[in-house]
Design an enzyme around this catalytic site. Structure first.
Site, PDB file in Angstrom:
ATOM      1  N   CYS A 261     -13.329 -28.401   6.669  1.00  0.00           N
ATOM      2  CA  CYS A 261     -12.076 -27.701   6.364  1.00  0.00           C
ATOM      3  C   CYS A 261     -10.916 -28.691   6.384  1.00  0.00           C
ATOM      4  O   CYS A 261     -10.823 -29.550   7.259  1.00  0.00           O
ATOM      5  CB  CYS A 261     -11.859 -26.603   7.398  1.00  0.00           C
ATOM      6  SG  CYS A 261     -10.320 -25.703   7.165  1.00  0.00           S
TER       7      CYS A 261
ATOM      8  N   CYS B  86      -7.643 -27.926  11.452  1.00  0.00           N
ATOM      9  CA  CYS B  86      -8.868 -28.739  11.502  1.00  0.00           C
ATOM     10  C   CYS B  86      -8.577 -30.226  11.344  1.00  0.00           C
ATOM     11  O   CYS B  86      -9.304 -31.061  11.861  1.00  0.00           O
ATOM     12  CB  CYS B  86      -9.863 -28.265  10.443  1.00  0.00           C
ATOM     13  SG  CYS B  86     -10.604 -26.673  10.888  1.00  0.00           S
TER      14      CYS B  86
ATOM     15  N   ASP C 237      -7.905  -7.414   0.096  1.00  0.00           N
ATOM     16  CA  ASP C 237      -7.049  -7.635   1.270  1.00  0.00           C
ATOM     17  C   ASP C 237      -7.878  -7.265   2.473  1.00  0.00           C
ATOM     18  O   ASP C 237      -8.796  -6.435   2.380  1.00  0.00           O
ATOM     19  CB  ASP C 237      -5.804  -6.746   1.244  1.00  0.00           C
ATOM     20  CG  ASP C 237      -6.120  -5.320   1.667  1.00  0.00           C
ATOM     21  OD1 ASP C 237      -6.684  -4.566   0.848  1.00  0.00           O
ATOM     22  OD2 ASP C 237      -5.861  -4.961   2.828  1.00  0.00           O
TER      23      ASP C 237
ATOM     24  N   CYS D  11      -7.649 -27.754   6.525  1.00  0.00           N
ATOM     25  CA  CYS D  11      -6.407 -27.117   6.984  1.00  0.00           C
ATOM     26  C   CYS D  11      -5.757 -27.946   8.085  1.00  0.00           C
ATOM     27  O   CYS D  11      -6.400 -28.801   8.701  1.00  0.00           O
ATOM     28  CB  CYS D  11      -6.666 -25.685   7.448  1.00  0.00           C
ATOM     29  SG  CYS D  11      -7.278 -25.520   9.141  1.00  0.00           S
TER      30      CYS D  11
ATOM     31  N   ASP E 253       0.859  -1.179   0.000  1.00  0.00           N
ATOM     32  CA  ASP E 253       0.000   0.000   0.000  1.00  0.00           C
ATOM     33  C   ASP E 253       0.899   1.235   0.000  1.00  0.00           C
ATOM     34  O   ASP E 253       2.126   1.126  -0.021  1.00  0.00           O
ATOM     35  CB  ASP E 253      -0.973  -0.042   1.176  1.00  0.00           C
ATOM     36  CG  ASP E 253      -0.277   0.062   2.523  1.00  0.00           C
ATOM     37  OD1 ASP E 253       0.946   0.301   2.553  1.00  0.00           O
ATOM     38  OD2 ASP E 253      -0.946  -0.120   3.546  1.00  0.00           O
TER      39      ASP E 253
ATOM     40  N   HIS F  93      -6.108 -21.458  10.202  1.00  0.00           N
ATOM     41  CA  HIS F  93      -7.475 -21.848   9.809  1.00  0.00           C
ATOM     42  C   HIS F  93      -8.207 -20.709   9.101  1.00  0.00           C
ATOM     43  O   HIS F  93      -8.809 -20.906   8.047  1.00  0.00           O
ATOM     44  CB  HIS F  93      -8.296 -22.303  11.012  1.00  0.00           C
ATOM     45  CG  HIS F  93      -9.740 -22.432  10.646  1.00  0.00           C
ATOM     46  ND1 HIS F  93     -10.232 -23.480   9.894  1.00  0.00           N
ATOM     47  CD2 HIS F  93     -10.792 -21.584  10.822  1.00  0.00           C
ATOM     48  CE1 HIS F  93     -11.511 -23.296   9.651  1.00  0.00           C
ATOM     49  NE2 HIS F  93     -11.880 -22.145  10.195  1.00  0.00           N
TER      50      HIS F  93
END
Lengths: 388, 388
Positions: B318, B323, B280, B320, B94, B349
């Site tokens: 999920c 999880c 974002d 991930c 940015d 997660h």
């Protein structure tokens, strides 16, 4: 089951140093082994998979902390500590004694046990040898430790003798409780790991005659392994080495020997030379969170301004993720910026260094060149200045 | 080089939704894309390899923070931000403007730029459009943003118009500076990434006529892509969606469109439906550190007592690491115990959930079923209560 779930096999010896493997219900631990400390059910600042990536085979859990939060009964209801924390490999739990003794003003010791107040909410508790065994039965660690009384340094021979005799009495009570838990249901106690072993602890401060009496008395109780407690509490290093050397001589050749709470990398090498098989210590993890990094040439403090534009890895000989990927300059920036990931990356490196040291020790013993490994290890450490 | 290092190619459209890929000097970004926020040169609480494990292809760096610490000149001397932080994939930076405007009492805005005092040491600084371009040339991000003036909500049409016109003037100056940096050496500025693209930013608050003027004026300056700024600052959601819908209509079809600082998972889906390609937001990472976890059925707060003995993963759908490996009970314990790794596992997660949402969006567009994806997404969210 037809085979005991816990066993220890020595595969190589080199002088008094031994290489071998402990087999547990949750897999093997190659020895000499270093156990990262996972106080509250997790090694601080790194995930289990990062821990596995540096080669950790076993972690230590703190009974005191887990008893108070989330509670051993809850952990037992959820199937034991391995299942609760999602770590399928071996776990050793301490007895909670060392933490309780560290509470100083918040505890009193009697022959019955240790009365203490929780550091979390001030609530009153009594930790007895039986209670410590019951809590660890709930946790279901692969190796449980007996409750012992650890004295400070310095300490008179009378104080040391009293604590040693109490530890021996507690060890007898802890062993009886353990054997009871193994043989029949005990009211209100869930045994979550039928393969749990129990280790006794040798005390006796810096007094050889007390250490001998403690070792002989403890060994007679029939534990699956033994620890040396009450060291790394402020005594000079050479005194520690002498006591280790003297004590291991009284411990059974065919059982694992665990030096509790030690130490610096050079202490691991020296204690292996004196017949020790297992270690735990908070140094690699705690120092990592304070920015102190271990290398074969010495420690460096990543906060140091000299690293501001240093593009080198922490340790050019280290193959850990941190050293493969990041510069000292970036690690310094993360640390000074208060980023959580600084603790993670530093912890990962320090644990890898400790576990690499153990890998080097094991290989050296297997090839019969432990003495030259030991010499080279010390020479490298002393030859170069810190932060060079 | 023979080929431009920055390009954007749309591979599928479905209504106003687009699927495509941005190519940069540091690799590709599939769009619609979500960019995790790496404020100080690292996404908070997780390592780069954990970030890659959830499929992040690009991270956002904050110019304000990096300018103050460790300093953009230092980063340039060390070869730019990618090299400094050890992240070889695309980076967007940015302009620093949003952070400066958030300092409120510590800054004043003039046509020249933003005068502000550092939150670290109180030192005085002036951020001009040229300076923001120079800092980002040092950082060497793949996509640089122009300095803009973001107004609060609510804000009068006169204030919004003044800020929009100033943003347009600053965009012209930033573009001129960028073109100068591209074409010849500029004193004291090291361009660390010759393939850096520059995006303009559309302002105009909630006023359609200002948004139109801003978009038309910004597009005329010839940027490689465009952002919609000044939203998610407190305006009602339907107003945000209307402004997004109206603004994208004035942005070139063949260039990427980036909605800055947004938002909730449902905002991503709705904005893609209105032609946005990039996002974002700090929500997944910041909320993770506060114990709030995103799932397809709604958010849950892991501190909640109902999870004390809940053996289920955070989200059974999920995949991930968190999880796959850990129960809600353990994650709650880690969080309440203040363990650093709680932030790590929660962040992992939440980012996986955001990036999974983007993967679902991209697949749906490719198969021409984005509308049914969008409907199912909202139905699932609303059908079940939070923390159920």
């Amino acid at each position: 089951m037809s085979e005991p779930p816990f066993s220890f096999r020595i595969t190589h010896t080199d002088g008094r140093a031994r290489r071998g493997a402990i087999t547990t219900a949750h897999g093997a631990i190659e020895t000499p082994a270093f156990m990262p400390v996972g106080t509250q059910g997790g090694v601080k600042a790194i995930t289990h998979r990062d821990l596995e990536s540096v080669g950790a085979e076993v972690v230590l859990g703190n009974t005191y902390h887990l008893y108070l939060r989330p509670g051993d009964a809850l952990i037992a209801r959820l199937g034991g500590l391995h299942r609760f924390i999602g770590w399928p490999r071996p776990i050793l739990t301490d007895s909670g004694g060392y933490q309780v003794f560290s509470l100083s003003s918040r505890r009193t010791i009697t022959d019955e046990g240790a009365h203490f107040r929780s550091h979390l909410d001030g609530s009153a508790h009594l930790l007895t040898p039986e209670k410590a065994a019951d809590i660890q039965a709930h946790l279901g660690s692969d190796i449980a430790m007996v409750l012992d009384e650890c004295v400070a340094h310095p300490c008179s021979i009378q104080e040391a003798a009293d604590a040693m005799r109490r530890t021996l009495d507690w060890a007898r009570r802890a062993r009886e409780r353990m054997l009871a838990l193994r043989s029949h249901p005990v009211d209100g106690v869930t045994v979550t790991n039928r393969g749990q072993a129990q280790f006794g602890i040798v005390q006796g401060s810096v007094y050889p005659e007390l250490r001998e009496a403690s070792a002989v008395g403890t060994v007679a109780l029939g534990f699956e392994g033994h620890a040396i407690g009450g060291l790394s509490v402020g005594e000079p290093t050479d005194v520690m080495y002498d006591i280790v050397s003297q004590t291991t001589a009284f411990l059974p050749e065919q059982q694992p020997r665990y030096l509790m709470g030690t130490g610096m990398p050079e202490d691991l090498v020296e204690s292996v030379a004196r017949g020790v098989d297992m270690f735990d210590c908070v140094l690699p993890t705690r120092n990592a969170r304070n920015g102190q990094l271990f290398t074969a040439r010495g420690r460096l403090n990543i906060r140091n301004a000299r690293y501001a534009e240093d593009e080198r890895p922490v340790d050019s000989e280290c193959a850990c993720y941190t050293c493969r990927t990041f510069s000292r300059a970036y690690l310094r920036h993360l640390f000074l910026s208060g980023e959580i990931v600084a603790a993670t990356l530093n912890t990962l490196h320090n644990l890898n260094f400790y576990l690499d040291t153990m890998r080097g020790i094991r290989d050296a013993i297997a090839f019969g060149r432990f003495e030259s490994f030991r010499l080279a290890f010390h020479q490298r450490l002393s030859r170069q200045a810190l932060d060079s």
